[in-house]
Design an enzyme around this catalytic site. Structure first.
Site, PDB file in Angstrom:
ATOM      1  N   LYS A  48       0.822  -1.214   0.000  1.00 47.56           N
ATOM      2  CA  LYS A  48       0.000   0.000   0.000  1.00 47.56           C
ATOM      3  C   LYS A  48       0.854   1.261   0.000  1.00 47.56           C
ATOM      4  O   LYS A  48       0.642   2.168  -0.806  1.00 47.56           O
ATOM      5  CB  LYS A  48      -0.903   0.001   1.235  1.00 47.56           C
ATOM      6  N   ASN A  49       1.804   1.318   0.925  1.00 49.37           N
ATOM      7  CA  ASN A  49       2.541   2.571   1.094  1.00 49.37           C
ATOM      8  C   ASN A  49       3.521   2.861  -0.044  1.00 49.37           C
ATOM      9  O   ASN A  49       4.048   3.966  -0.133  1.00 49.37           O
ATOM     10  CB  ASN A  49       3.262   2.600   2.448  1.00 49.37           C
ATOM     11  N   ARG A 117      -4.499  11.034   4.313  1.00 51.11           N
ATOM     12  CA  ARG A 117      -3.343  11.905   4.424  1.00 51.11           C
ATOM     13  C   ARG A 117      -2.363  11.737   3.251  1.00 51.11           C
ATOM     14  O   ARG A 117      -1.715  12.684   2.823  1.00 51.11           O
ATOM     15  CB  ARG A 117      -2.633  11.588   5.739  1.00 51.11           C
ATOM     16  N   CYS A 141      -5.539  13.271  13.074  1.00 54.81           N
ATOM     17  CA  CYS A 141      -5.481  11.858  12.781  1.00 54.81           C
ATOM     18  C   CYS A 141      -5.633  11.102  14.090  1.00 54.81           C
ATOM     19  O   CYS A 141      -5.187  11.566  15.132  1.00 54.81           O
ATOM     20  CB  CYS A 141      -4.139  11.575  12.136  1.00 54.81           C
ATOM     21  N   ARG A 146      -0.267  15.061  12.804  1.00 55.58           N
ATOM     22  CA  ARG A 146       0.622  14.687  11.691  1.00 55.58           C
ATOM     23  C   ARG A 146       0.778  15.895  10.771  1.00 55.58           C
ATOM     24  O   ARG A 146       0.176  15.980   9.708  1.00 55.58           O
ATOM     25  CB  ARG A 146       0.065  13.473  10.930  1.00 55.58           C
ATOM     26  N   PRO A 147       1.617  16.841  11.174  1.00 54.08           N
ATOM     27  CA  PRO A 147       1.787  18.046  10.365  1.00 54.08           C
ATOM     28  C   PRO A 147       2.502  17.754   9.042  1.00 54.08           C
ATOM     29  O   PRO A 147       3.035  16.662   8.838  1.00 54.08           O
ATOM     30  CB  PRO A 147       2.661  18.940  11.254  1.00 54.08           C
ATOM     31  N   ASP A 149       4.761  20.190   7.881  1.00 55.86           N
ATOM     32  CA  ASP A 149       5.758  21.258   7.837  1.00 55.86           C
ATOM     33  C   ASP A 149       7.029  20.860   7.085  1.00 55.86           C
ATOM     34  O   ASP A 149       7.610  21.676   6.363  1.00 55.86           O
ATOM     35  CB  ASP A 149       6.095  21.729   9.263  1.00 55.86           C
ATOM     36  N   LEU A 150       7.450  19.609   7.224  1.00 51.35           N
ATOM     37  CA  LEU A 150       8.693  19.202   6.550  1.00 51.35           C
ATOM     38  C   LEU A 150       8.485  19.123   5.036  1.00 51.35           C
ATOM     39  O   LEU A 150       9.393  19.460   4.263  1.00 51.35           O
ATOM     40  CB  LEU A 150       9.170  17.852   7.090  1.00 51.35           C
ATOM     41  N   ASP A 330       3.801   0.827  12.241  1.00 51.78           N
ATOM     42  CA  ASP A 330       2.604   0.218  11.637  1.00 51.78           C
ATOM     43  C   ASP A 330       2.410  -1.249  12.044  1.00 51.78           C
ATOM     44  O   ASP A 330       1.405  -1.858  11.683  1.00 51.78           O
ATOM     45  CB  ASP A 330       2.659   0.332  10.109  1.00 51.78           C
ATOM     46  N   VAL A 352       7.150   7.037  17.275  1.00 53.74           N
ATOM     47  CA  VAL A 352       6.902   7.749  16.016  1.00 53.74           C
ATOM     48  C   VAL A 352       5.678   8.664  16.124  1.00 53.74           C
ATOM     49  O   VAL A 352       5.720   9.820  15.690  1.00 53.74           O
ATOM     50  CB  VAL A 352       6.740   6.754  14.842  1.00 53.74           C
ATOM     51  N   ARG A 422      -9.190   0.218   4.347  1.00 56.10           N
ATOM     52  CA  ARG A 422      -8.272   1.200   3.760  1.00 56.10           C
ATOM     53  C   ARG A 422      -6.961   0.533   3.329  1.00 56.10           C
ATOM     54  O   ARG A 422      -6.357   0.941   2.340  1.00 56.10           O
ATOM     55  CB  ARG A 422      -7.913   2.268   4.801  1.00 56.10           C
TER      56      ARG A 422
HETATM   57  C1  UD1 Z   1       4.107   6.920   6.368  1.00 53.67           C
HETATM   58  C2  UD1 Z   1       3.160   5.765   6.224  1.00 53.67           C
HETATM   59  C3  UD1 Z   1       2.544   5.391   7.565  1.00 53.67           C
HETATM   60  C4  UD1 Z   1       3.637   5.145   8.595  1.00 53.67           C
HETATM   61  C5  UD1 Z   1       4.619   6.303   8.635  1.00 53.67           C
HETATM   62  C6  UD1 Z   1       5.803   6.043   9.538  1.00 53.67           C
HETATM   63  C7  UD1 Z   1       2.274   6.094   3.993  1.00 53.67           C
HETATM   64  C8  UD1 Z   1       1.084   6.378   3.159  1.00 53.67           C
HETATM   65  N1  UD1 Z   1       2.092   6.131   5.304  1.00 53.67           N
HETATM   66  O1  UD1 Z   1       3.322   8.026   6.829  1.00 53.67           O
HETATM   67  O2  UD1 Z   1       1.773   4.218   7.384  1.00 53.67           O
HETATM   68  O3  UD1 Z   1       3.050   4.989   9.871  1.00 53.67           O
HETATM   69  O4  UD1 Z   1       5.115   6.583   7.314  1.00 53.67           O
HETATM   70  O5  UD1 Z   1       6.445   4.877   9.174  1.00 53.67           O
HETATM   71  O6  UD1 Z   1       3.337   5.807   3.499  1.00 53.67           O
HETATM   72  N2  UD1 Z   1       6.072  14.651  10.754  1.00 53.67           N
HETATM   73  C9  UD1 Z   1       6.222  15.988  11.056  1.00 53.67           C
HETATM   74  N3  UD1 Z   1       6.215  16.882  10.017  1.00 53.67           N
HETATM   75  C10 UD1 Z   1       6.068  16.494   8.715  1.00 53.67           C
HETATM   76  C11 UD1 Z   1       5.918  15.127   8.424  1.00 53.67           C
HETATM   77  C12 UD1 Z   1       5.939  14.223   9.467  1.00 53.67           C
HETATM   78  O7  UD1 Z   1       6.359  16.360  12.210  1.00 53.67           O
HETATM   79  O8  UD1 Z   1       6.058  17.360   7.817  1.00 53.67           O
HETATM   80  C13 UD1 Z   1       6.047  13.656  11.855  1.00 53.67           C
HETATM   81  C14 UD1 Z   1       4.702  12.950  11.928  1.00 53.67           C
HETATM   82  O9  UD1 Z   1       3.781  13.693  12.675  1.00 53.67           O
HETATM   83  C15 UD1 Z   1       5.046  11.632  12.568  1.00 53.67           C
HETATM   84  C16 UD1 Z   1       6.476  11.376  12.080  1.00 53.67           C
HETATM   85  O10 UD1 Z   1       6.956  12.611  11.579  1.00 53.67           O
HETATM   86  O11 UD1 Z   1       5.043  11.747  13.966  1.00 53.67           O
HETATM   87  C17 UD1 Z   1       6.579  10.344  10.984  1.00 53.67           C
HETATM   88  O12 UD1 Z   1       5.759  10.731   9.919  1.00 53.67           O
HETATM   89  P1  UD1 Z   1       6.092  10.362   8.412  1.00 53.67           P
HETATM   90  O13 UD1 Z   1       7.343   9.534   8.355  1.00 53.67           O
HETATM   91  O14 UD1 Z   1       6.045  11.601   7.602  1.00 53.67           O
HETATM   92  O15 UD1 Z   1       4.865   9.439   8.059  1.00 53.67           O
HETATM   93  P2  UD1 Z   1       3.919   9.512   6.798  1.00 53.67           P
HETATM   94  O16 UD1 Z   1       4.722   9.693   5.567  1.00 53.67           O
HETATM   95  O17 UD1 Z   1       2.792  10.420   7.062  1.00 53.67           O
END
Ligand code: UD1
Length: 449
Positions: A48-49, A117, A141, A146-147, A149-150, A330, A352, A422
């Site tokens: 999926k991811n 998301r 969420c 789950r911002p 910003d990055l 996950d 995480v 999902r």
């Molecule tokens: C992806 C996966 C999700 C998995 C996660 C971590 C998909 C569709 N989803 O989610 O199933 O649980 O990786 O392995 O691939 N964060 C920030 N700012 C940002 C982005 C992220 O603070 O701009 C934080 C998030 O809130 C979270 C952490 O970073 O606490 C990890 O998030 P991220 O690695 O970005 O996960 P996703 O890509 O959303």
């Protein structure tokens, strides 16, 4: 390429649950009767991811793209709606997805974006291809804030101007130019968004402290098959030489889903069964396999096949979720559910997400002895789980309730199946095929023809 595209998302979904259907008894439930060891072979679906990101990356070209081994799951149908809302034409035929994004516009459709998301992954490709994107802010969420910003900081570093107003993100870029980007934390989605935008930018981009998940290697390989120039995925430094123009079409087969495989392996262990999973890439699940072995499971790997069975009683574990190659967040809910049956006290730490323990309340309703303090859960096993009516709060929490249901005495009824759907392709059917007593009940009024 000789394929036909079909317009209209209703073509894709074998069943479509009304988005706003509500009220007791109008949504499907899963009934699980525990106590049967699972035995036999199960096919693992595509990841999926990875698929969701490859779908977004398909927007980087006007030419047709073919993605194979696509799971028929809610998130894929939802992403199809996002792509179609942007003007792409999509068709899912079995597990083969055709995408043609000849004419696109920059405004992502509201409803499917709010559902998922991962829709934010279209930002990078749209900025790269059209120089503009408008998309709703992803909401809160169930597993914590789950911002994005990055994602936005990275796109700004490539030269985009980004405004956040009235709940929308509006990005514009006359042109994207390669840059050096150092993430504060290794975000999977942000790494992928920047890879996709940078692939068609001018000049070189270096991403440091990049996420290292196998799905990121998939994005690299997919884009390189499209004519991109990316290397380093799988390490914490990714280098992207922007091609400064459009990419070409691709025909690509996606890797197996390591989280689905891990979930099925946990089901084998918790039920005292003997399952053979195929195909798996065991290198993608090393820590999960190591932890299952530590808990007392026997595991045999041959080529793309993994056999897992239980030797005696399960032992307690210490689990700490972390970015890859750490233990996947996950898989945390599923392994936590399994550990309620282990002989002793387990400690599960979630690093995480800020609040990924919603499944614990439901497991307690089934008799689990678990206490949570901040990001640490203490599981005192072995618990005598008994079937109960429980509700899933998110995708992996739903899987955890299935795991608990397989171990519990009596009948467990799981609500909130839209979460399970999902991300799992017919999990109930797969488990039933190896002996689980599991039935999906779908009230007829919940189905939209
Ligand atoms: C992806 C996966 C999700 C998995 C996660 C971590 C998909 C569709 N989803 O989610 O199933 O649980 O990786 O392995 O691939 N964060 C920030 N700012 C940002 C982005 C992220 O603070 O701009 C934080 C998030 O809130 C979270 C952490 O970073 O606490 C990890 O998030 P991220 O690695 O970005 O996960 P996703 O890509 O959303």
């Amino acid at each position: 390429m000789g394929w036909r595209v079909t317009l209209g998302s209703s073509t894709f979904s074998p069943f479509r649950i009304k988005r706003h259907a509500g009220g007791n008894g109008t949504l499907p439930t899963l009934t699980v009767e525990g106590g049967t060891p699972l035995k036999g072979e199960v096919r693992v679906s595509g990841a999926k991811n990875a698929v969701l990101k490859l779908m977004a990356a398909s927007l980087l070209t006007k030419e047709p793209c073919v993605v194979r081994n696509v799971p028929r799951i809610g998130d894929v149908f939802n992403m199809i709606e996002v792509l179609e809302g942007l003007g792409a034409r999509c068709s899912l035929d079995g597990d083969v997805l055709y995408i043609e994004a000849r004419d696109l516009h920059p405004e992502a459709p509201l409803e499917p974006v709010r559902e998922m998301r991962a829709s934010v992954q279209v930002m990078g490709p749209l900025l790269g291809r059209l120089g503009e994107v408008k998309i709703a802010q992803p909401g809160g969420c169930a597993i914590g804030a789950r911002p994005v910003d990055l994602h936005l900081a990275g796109l700004r570093a490539l030269g985009a101007t980004i405004e956040e107003r009235h709940g929308f993100i509006h990005g514009r870029a006359a042109k994207l130019v390669g840059s050096e980007i150092h993430f504060d934390l290794p975000s999977v989605g942000a790494t992928e968004n920047i890879m996709m935008a940078a692939a068609v930018a001018e000049g070189e981009t270096v991403i440091r402290n990049a996420a290292r998940e196998p799905e990121i290697i998939e994005v690299q390989n997919f884009i390189n098959c499209m004519g991109g120039r990316i290397r380093g995925a799988g390490t914490d430094t990714i280098r992207i030489v922007g091609v400064g123009g459009p990419l070409r079409g691709v025909d690509y087969t996606v890797i197996p889903d390591r989280i689905e495989a891990g979930t099925l392996a946990v089901c084998a262990a918790v039920s005292g069964g003997d399952l053979t999973l195929r195909p798996v890439i065991v290198e993608h699940m090393e820590l999960v396999v190591a932890k299952l072995a530590e808990a007392g499971a026997a595991i045999e790997v041959r080529d793309e096949t993994m056999r897992i069975w239980r030797k005696g009683k399960l032992k307690p574990l210490q689990i700490r979720s972390q970015p890859y190659p750490g233990f996947p967040t996950d898989m945390q809910p599923q392994i936590l559910a399994m550990l309620t049956t282990a002989e002793g006290t387990s400690i599960v730490t979630e690093t995480v997400y800020s609040s990924r323990f919603k499944h614990v309340d439901e497991l307690r309703r089934m008799g689990a002895d678990i206490t949570v303090d901040g990001r640490v859960a203490v599981v005192r096993g072995p618990c005598e789980l008994t079937g109960a009516r429980v509700e899933a709060s998110d995708l992996r929490a739903a899987a955890a309730l299935v795991v608990a249901g397989l171990a519990a005495e009596g009948e467990t009824v799981i609500e909130g199946l839209q979460h399970l759907d999902r991300g799992y392709e017919d999990l109930a059917g797969k488990l039933a095929s190896v002996g689980a007593r599991i039935v999906r009940r779908v009230p007829s009024e919940a189905i939209v023809p």
